[in-house]
Design a protein around this motif. Structure first.
Motif, PDB file in Angstrom:
ATOM      1  N   ALA A   1       0.832  -1.207   0.000  1.00  0.00           N
ATOM      2  CA  ALA A   1       0.000   0.000   0.000  1.00  0.00           C
ATOM      3  C   ALA A   1       0.870   1.261   0.000  1.00  0.00           C
ATOM      4  O   ALA A   1       0.591   2.212  -0.740  1.00  0.00           O
ATOM      5  N   ALA A   2       1.917   1.263   0.787  1.00  0.00           N
ATOM      6  CA  ALA A   2       2.821   2.420   0.811  1.00  0.00           C
ATOM      7  C   ALA A   2       3.474   2.624  -0.552  1.00  0.00           C
ATOM      8  O   ALA A   2       3.657   3.756  -1.003  1.00  0.00           O
ATOM      9  N   SER A   3       3.782   1.527  -1.237  1.00  0.00           N
ATOM     10  CA  SER A   3       4.483   1.618  -2.522  1.00  0.00           C
ATOM     11  C   SER A   3       3.604   2.166  -3.649  1.00  0.00           C
ATOM     12  O   SER A   3       4.130   2.665  -4.641  1.00  0.00           O
ATOM     13  N   VAL A   4       2.288   2.053  -3.521  1.00  0.00           N
ATOM     14  CA  VAL A   4       1.387   2.525  -4.587  1.00  0.00           C
ATOM     15  C   VAL A   4       0.684   3.840  -4.246  1.00  0.00           C
ATOM     16  O   VAL A   4      -0.071   4.359  -5.057  1.00  0.00           O
ATOM     17  N   ASP A   5       0.940   4.376  -3.076  1.00  0.00           N
ATOM     18  CA  ASP A   5       0.272   5.606  -2.643  1.00  0.00           C
ATOM     19  C   ASP A   5       0.763   6.785  -3.475  1.00  0.00           C
ATOM     20  O   ASP A   5       1.934   7.140  -3.439  1.00  0.00           O
ATOM     21  N   ARG A   6      -0.147   7.371  -4.261  1.00  0.00           N
ATOM     22  CA  ARG A   6       0.183   8.521  -5.105  1.00  0.00           C
ATOM     23  C   ARG A   6      -0.666   9.735  -4.734  1.00  0.00           C
ATOM     24  O   ARG A   6      -0.826  10.657  -5.518  1.00  0.00           O
TER      25      ARG A   6
END
Length: 136
Positions: free
Chosen positions: A60-65
């Motif tokens: 989730a942190a890696s895709v948070d834009r």
């Protein structure tokens, strides 16, 4: 150059291979070169079947834009793990949401919709609508 704010998508499965394959399929059907961040979160840290709160939170942190994160799950304990993370309140990026949708069809609908720049509500609606897809 600032990055466009798009909804990120996390695919949570009991199997790392299933999560990765569905992510690949969804991205491919969305045009392949989509700017939408999609991350699989499958299996356990040791590579076994199951779900991992740590892998889900990292995905989730890696895709948070900045436009929210849609989390789609396959089976029971994946749902429970995501619900527990959401209840913690600080484990997932702000705007993270569990989306009630069929795993494969919902993932495709979510990625295709997110690729248009749609907001989290629209991504969730498209994924949920996939329950109505009839095959016969």
């Amino acid at each position: 150059m600032s990055e466009e704010k798009l909804v990120g998508i996390v695919l949570v499965s009991h199997s790392a291979e299933v999560a990765a394959s569905v992510a690949e399929l969804a991205k491919g059907l969305a045009g392949g070169d989509t700017a939408v961040a999609v991350a699989p979160a499958g299996g356990t840290e040791g590579g076994g079947l199951g779900t991992s709160a740590e892998l889900i939170a990292a995905a989730a942190a890696s895709v948070d834009r900045g436009a929210g994160v849609a989390l789609l799950t396959d089976l029971g304990s994946a749902v429970l793990t995501v619900k527990a993370l959401l209840a913690e309140g600080d484990e997932l990026p702000e705007g993270s949401r569990l989306v009630d949708a069929p795993f494969v069809e919902g993932a495709v609908a979510a990625v295709v919709t997110a690729a248009t720049g749609a907001d989290l509500d629209a991504v969730q609606a498209a994924a949920t609508e996939a329950y109505a897809y009839r095959k016969v």
